[in-house]
Design a protein around this motif. Structure first.
Motif: not given
Length: 345
Positions: A171-178, A282-284
């Motif tokens: 999930d892209d949102g989770d990766i930002d939180s990570i 994930h890294l856009r």
């Protein structure tokens, strides 16, 4: 913090910076109405934080801060010392009681999502040195964004070791939180799969959330106190931690190699088992950029295949090594992606 509200604090700070002030002058300084400034000055005078000017009773001067707040500060310090003594006494009583727990008292049951959420927050807020956690989807009780207790604990120096199941990277949102958690100081690693969700605080107590039910009211967890069971949970965590892939987000330790932050994040996600396309998402960035960067990393490591890149990344110290099995996992993860890049060029 010392018994005054925000407006009173602003007014007192402004008054301290002035030799003396009439209500109109203070109002101009605060950007408020003269009547409001006059009211606040009257409150400050009642609290002993301001006094009438000897030369002109229509004007006010600030009381010296050391005099105005010194007594209140000392009182708060004494209250904190008494609270610390009481906490120490209660902790000793709790430990003595824990040592005498019977088999049936080693585990408590937490029932309901609100109670579980509250217990998770309280344990983190009370953590002294270390929190260890297994995190796997679905995240239903409390999200990373809402877990302010975690942020508070990290900010005061509690060491977090968080082991994520690889599915958390989907999930892209989770990766930002990570990324944010790692940059805040948490130590993160990724495992292909985890056997359960888990939170261990100071190696003294653990929470094991149970399988969530469609009925939120029946959601619950086990609260495990000091016992052989807790020792087993700690050992399980350490075993999974030792073989997991470390999350690295910055190239700070790569000086002189030509590797930048984007390279490091690409390699981290590839070693965690993500595809090139997923890494790009994930890294856009574009798939082509990811593949070009991987090719450049291979050139920097002087290798021809992704399998060699995984081996060399560990051998060159690009990622801290924690044993032979981690090297094998990294090599296999990188080599499994993109046949075009796996072949010599």
């Amino acid at each position: 913090m010392l018994g005054v509200d925000t407006e009173e604090s602003r007014a007192y700070r402004a008054l301290v910076s002035m030799a003396s002030a009439a209500p109109a002058e203070l109002a101009a300084q605060l950007g408020t109405a003269e009547s409001e400034a006059a009211r606040i000055l009257a409150v400050l005078e009642d609290r002993g934080l301001a006094a009438r000017s000897v030369g002109d009773i229509a004007r006010f001067v600030a009381s010296p801060p050391a005099t105005a707040f010194g007594a209140m500060l000392r009182q708060r310090q004494n209250e904190l010392r008494l609270a610390e003594l009481e906490l120490s006494s209660l902790t000793e009583l709790y430990r003595a009681a824990s040592a005498g727990r019977g088999v049936a008292e080693v585990v408590d049951v937490i029932i309901g999502a609100p109670a579980l959420r509250q217990q998770l927050e309280l344990l983190q807020l009370g953590a002294r040195t270390e929190v260890m956690a297994f995190v796997k989807p679905p995240v239903e009780i409390i999200s990373a964004r809402d877990n302010t207790a975690e942020d508070t604990a990290v900010a005061r120096g509690v060491h977090y070791r968080v082991l994520l199941e690889r599915a958390m990277l989907d999930d892209d949102g989770d990766i930002d939180s990570i990324w944010a958690a790692h940059n805040a100081g948490e130590e993160l690693r990724v495992a292909e799969s985890l056997p359960l969700k888990l939170l261990i605080v100071d190696r003294e107590i653990a929470i094991v959330p149970l399988v969530s039910s469609p009925d939120v009211a029946t959601t619950g967890a086990l609260l495990v106190h000091r016992s052989g069971l807790l020792d087993a949970l700690i050992a399980l965590f350490e075993r999974e931690w030792a073989t997991a892939t470390e999350v690295v987000t910055s190239a700070d330790g790569f000086s002189g190699t030509g590797v930048d932050d984007l390279d490091v994040r690409i390699l981290t996600l590839l070693l965690a088992g993500l595809t090139d396309q997923a890494v790009a998402g994930h890294l856009r960035t574009s798939l082509r950029t990811v593949q070009r960067r991987v090719r450049r990393l291979m050139d920097l490591a002087r290798v021809q295949t992704r399998m060699q890149l995984g081996y060399q990344a560990a051998r060159l110290g690009w990622f801290p090594e924690t044993g032979h099995r981690r090297n094998e996992r990294r090599t296999a993860a990188v080599a499994s992606e993109s046949p075009a890049l796996a072949a010599p060029r």
